[in-house]
Design a protein around this motif. Structure first.
Motif, PDB file in Angstrom:
ATOM      1  N   ILE A  31      -4.082 -10.779 -18.353  1.00 53.68           N
ATOM      2  CA  ILE A  31      -4.668 -10.648 -17.017  1.00 53.68           C
ATOM      3  C   ILE A  31      -3.576 -10.704 -15.942  1.00 53.68           C
ATOM      4  N   GLN A  32      -2.676 -11.674 -16.075  1.00 60.56           N
ATOM      5  CA  GLN A  32      -1.623 -11.814 -15.075  1.00 60.56           C
ATOM      6  C   GLN A  32      -0.649 -10.637 -15.136  1.00 60.56           C
ATOM      7  N   ALA A  33      -0.369 -10.137 -16.345  1.00 62.16           N
ATOM      8  CA  ALA A  33       0.532  -8.984 -16.487  1.00 62.16           C
ATOM      9  C   ALA A  33      -0.060  -7.742 -15.839  1.00 62.16           C
ATOM     10  N   VAL A  34      -1.363  -7.542 -16.005  1.00 60.22           N
ATOM     11  CA  VAL A  34      -2.030  -6.410 -15.354  1.00 60.22           C
ATOM     12  C   VAL A  34      -1.942  -6.550 -13.840  1.00 60.22           C
ATOM     13  N   GLY A  35      -2.188  -7.764 -13.345  1.00 57.65           N
ATOM     14  CA  GLY A  35      -2.115  -7.987 -11.907  1.00 57.65           C
ATOM     15  C   GLY A  35      -0.722  -7.741 -11.350  1.00 57.65           C
ATOM     16  N   VAL A  36       0.298  -8.190 -12.073  1.00 59.84           N
ATOM     17  CA  VAL A  36       1.669  -8.011 -11.611  1.00 59.84           C
ATOM     18  C   VAL A  36       2.065  -6.543 -11.616  1.00 59.84           C
ATOM     19  N   SER A  37       1.775  -5.845 -12.710  1.00 59.48           N
ATOM     20  CA  SER A  37       2.222  -4.453 -12.845  1.00 59.48           C
ATOM     21  C   SER A  37       1.416  -3.497 -11.969  1.00 59.48           C
ATOM     22  N   VAL A  38       0.101  -3.672 -11.936  1.00 54.60           N
ATOM     23  CA  VAL A  38      -0.750  -2.763 -11.162  1.00 54.60           C
ATOM     24  C   VAL A  38      -0.782  -3.154  -9.690  1.00 54.60           C
ATOM     25  N   GLY A  39      -0.618  -4.446  -9.406  1.00 56.72           N
ATOM     26  CA  GLY A  39      -0.704  -4.914  -8.031  1.00 56.72           C
ATOM     27  C   GLY A  39       0.628  -5.084  -7.350  1.00 56.72           C
ATOM     28  N   LEU A  40       1.290  -6.196  -7.609  1.00 54.68           N
ATOM     29  CA  LEU A  40       2.491  -6.569  -6.865  1.00 54.68           C
ATOM     30  C   LEU A  40       3.627  -5.569  -7.017  1.00 54.68           C
ATOM     31  N   PHE A  41       3.904  -5.123  -8.249  1.00 51.24           N
ATOM     32  CA  PHE A  41       5.054  -4.262  -8.501  1.00 51.24           C
ATOM     33  C   PHE A  41       4.673  -2.787  -8.651  1.00 51.24           C
ATOM     34  N   ARG A  42       3.530  -2.419  -8.139  1.00 50.30           N
ATOM     35  CA  ARG A  42       3.074  -1.037  -8.295  1.00 50.30           C
ATOM     36  C   ARG A  42       4.053  -0.047  -7.675  1.00 50.30           C
ATOM     37  N   GLN A  43       4.613  -0.406  -6.521  1.00 48.63           N
ATOM     38  CA  GLN A  43       5.543   0.500  -5.847  1.00 48.63           C
ATOM     39  C   GLN A  43       6.847   0.668  -6.631  1.00 48.63           C
ATOM     40  N   ALA A  44       7.162  -0.301  -7.477  1.00 46.74           N
ATOM     41  CA  ALA A  44       8.417  -0.242  -8.235  1.00 46.74           C
ATOM     42  C   ALA A  44       8.259   0.469  -9.572  1.00 46.74           C
ATOM     43  N   LEU A  45       7.028   0.841  -9.942  1.00 46.68           N
ATOM     44  CA  LEU A  45       6.814   1.523 -11.216  1.00 46.68           C
ATOM     45  C   LEU A  45       7.332   2.960 -11.132  1.00 46.68           C
ATOM     46  N   ILE A  46       8.126   3.349 -12.110  1.00 47.04           N
ATOM     47  CA  ILE A  46       8.620   4.729 -12.146  1.00 47.04           C
ATOM     48  C   ILE A  46       7.482   5.694 -12.453  1.00 47.04           C
ATOM     49  N   SER A  47       6.594   5.276 -13.344  1.00 46.74           N
ATOM     50  CA  SER A  47       5.423   6.085 -13.694  1.00 46.74           C
ATOM     51  C   SER A  47       4.201   5.184 -13.729  1.00 46.74           C
TER      52      SER A  47
END
Length: 427
Positions: A126-142
């Motif tokens: 749950i926390q990993a989904v929140g971090v990747s989809v939420g907080l760090f979404r702008q930093a995702l390459i894809s």
């Protein structure tokens, strides 16, 4: 000097040296893993994200040793495990079946530990989904499903691996594995914190007087932590004489040591894990949403007046978890029953129910002192930083955890020495 001699003696004992080396090796693996980046992240965007607002992330970086801001495989650190432990202990009180299971000895504890592991993995996902989809979404390459899934799995696996490392330290090393992992993360940030202070001195944003006052504060906090951690109330116990055959048993006087801070640093760790919950919710929200703005303003340590609300909630949680964890680790009814069955009694107190009530009353009073001290050390640096303009995250909470874990580890080492007829240095 006494401490160095004890450590030297411990190092000269092969099996104790093996435990020490194993513990250090596990912590080294943790620090190596904390440098391995999660794949699929744009590091430049990530750096800009943290440069824009570092106050919110200081709380998460405390447990991860900087792995959160660098978004490495251990970014979630051991926080999901701590949260799962809190939930399981609360459920053990609320649910009779779990309460019975926790009292079934070794097998019951193994099952409870297994449930905690499963819950840890679920919370990590749950926390990993929140971090990747939420907080760090702008930093995702894809942002496609496969890339996000890989990031979530890597973060979850990192937390599961840290949980395993902690259990290995508990079994084959010295000290509490989970606490030592947090300790290693805090100590790892010390060099960068010193560098930050030096830069501020060079830039003139911090005066020498402020630095001296901060160092004095740290020394006083460390001394206070040691005194409180070592402080205890000794309840005198007298054992009645018994004659069995031609031998006489009992008749000796001893005492029950009631520690002022029976819970150690666990309440602070639990409180910080609990305070992360509203901040974690913001991962799933838009940065411009009203709810996210409300949490950032009122419940974040970087908000205004949120820093004061955060401090008050922190005090309440620390007080609560101090009493809660003390009630979990110290059972006055069991102590009274064991004393009565062994022919022991407290002078002036009737055995049985009266002894239980007396122990509960004394423990409640001295625990209050420990709880107030923990809360004061945890929030005082926040107040000092707010009033003095000293933005330095290696403050009271970090010192409290680091010194508390160090003391606990040295006690475990001393126990190993006592088993081999060596005297320790923690008198």
């Amino acid at each position: 000097m006494e401490m160095l001699r004890t450590v030297t003696k411990a190092w000269n004992i092969p099996d104790v040296r093996k435990k020490i080396l194993f513990t250090l090796a596990m912590l080294l693996i943790f620090r190596i893993g904390a440098q391995i980046p999660v794949p699929g992240i744009d590091r430049e965007v990530l750096a800009q994200t943290f440069d824009s607002d570092t106050g919110l992330f200081a709380l998460f970086n405390l447990f991860s040793g900087g792995a959160f801001s660098n978004f490495t495989i251990f970014a979630l650190s051991i926080t999901p495990y701590i949260t799962a432990s809190i939930i399981m202990q609360l459920l053990a009180i609320a649910i009779p079946s779990l309460e019975r299971l926790s009292k079934e000895g070794m097998e019951g504890r193994k099952k409870m530990a297994s449930y905690t592991r499963y819950l840890t993995v679920a919370l990590a996902v749950i926390q990993a989904v929140g971090v990747s989809v939420g907080l760090f979404r702008q930093a995702l390459i894809s942002t496609d499903v496969f890339s996000v899934t890989v990031i979530v799995l890597v973060l979850t696996a990192g937390t599961a691996f840290l949980m395993w490392l902690g259990e290995q330290i508990n079994e084959y090393g010295i000290g509490n594995g989970i606490s030592l992992i947090i300790f290693a993360g805090i100590i790892a940030r010390l060099p960068s914190a010193v560098q930050e202070i030096w830069n501020k001195l060079q830039e003139g944003t911090m005066s020498v007087v402020t630095l001296i006052l901060f160092v004095i504060f740290c020394i006083l906090v460390i001394v206070g932590i040691i005194e409180i951690q070592q402080g205890q109330r000794r309840i005198p116990v007298q054992y009645a004489k018994r004659v069995v055959g031609r031998k006489q048993y009992g008749g000796q006087a001893t005492h029950i040591p009631l520690r002022v801070n029976q819970a150690g640093v666990i309440p602070v760790i639990f409180a910080m894990a609990f305070l992360q919950f509203p901040l974690t919710i913001t991962y799933f929200m838009s940065a411009d949403s009203d709810a996210s703005a409300f949490i950032a303003k009122w419940l974040s340590p970087s908000g205004s007046p949120g820093i004061w609300v955060y401090s008050v909630i922190n005090v309440v949680l620390i007080m609560f978890f101090t009493y809660f964890y003390t009630s979990v680790t110290f059972k006055p009814d069991e102590v009274a029953t064991n004393m009565k069955s062994s022919g022991g009694f407290i002078p002036g107190i009737r055995p049985g129910k009266a002894t239980e009530e007396y122990l509960s009353r004394v423990m409640t009073r001295i625990t209050f002192v420990g709880a107030v001290f923990l809360a004061a050390v945890a929030i005082l640096p926040t107040i000092v930083s707010e009033m003095g303009g000293l933005n330095f995250h290696f403050g009271g909470t970090s010192l409290l955890i680091a010194v508390g874990v160090a003391l606990d580890t040295m006690k475990k080492l001393e126990q190993q020495m006592v088993m081999r007829n060596y005297s320790g240095f923690l008198k």
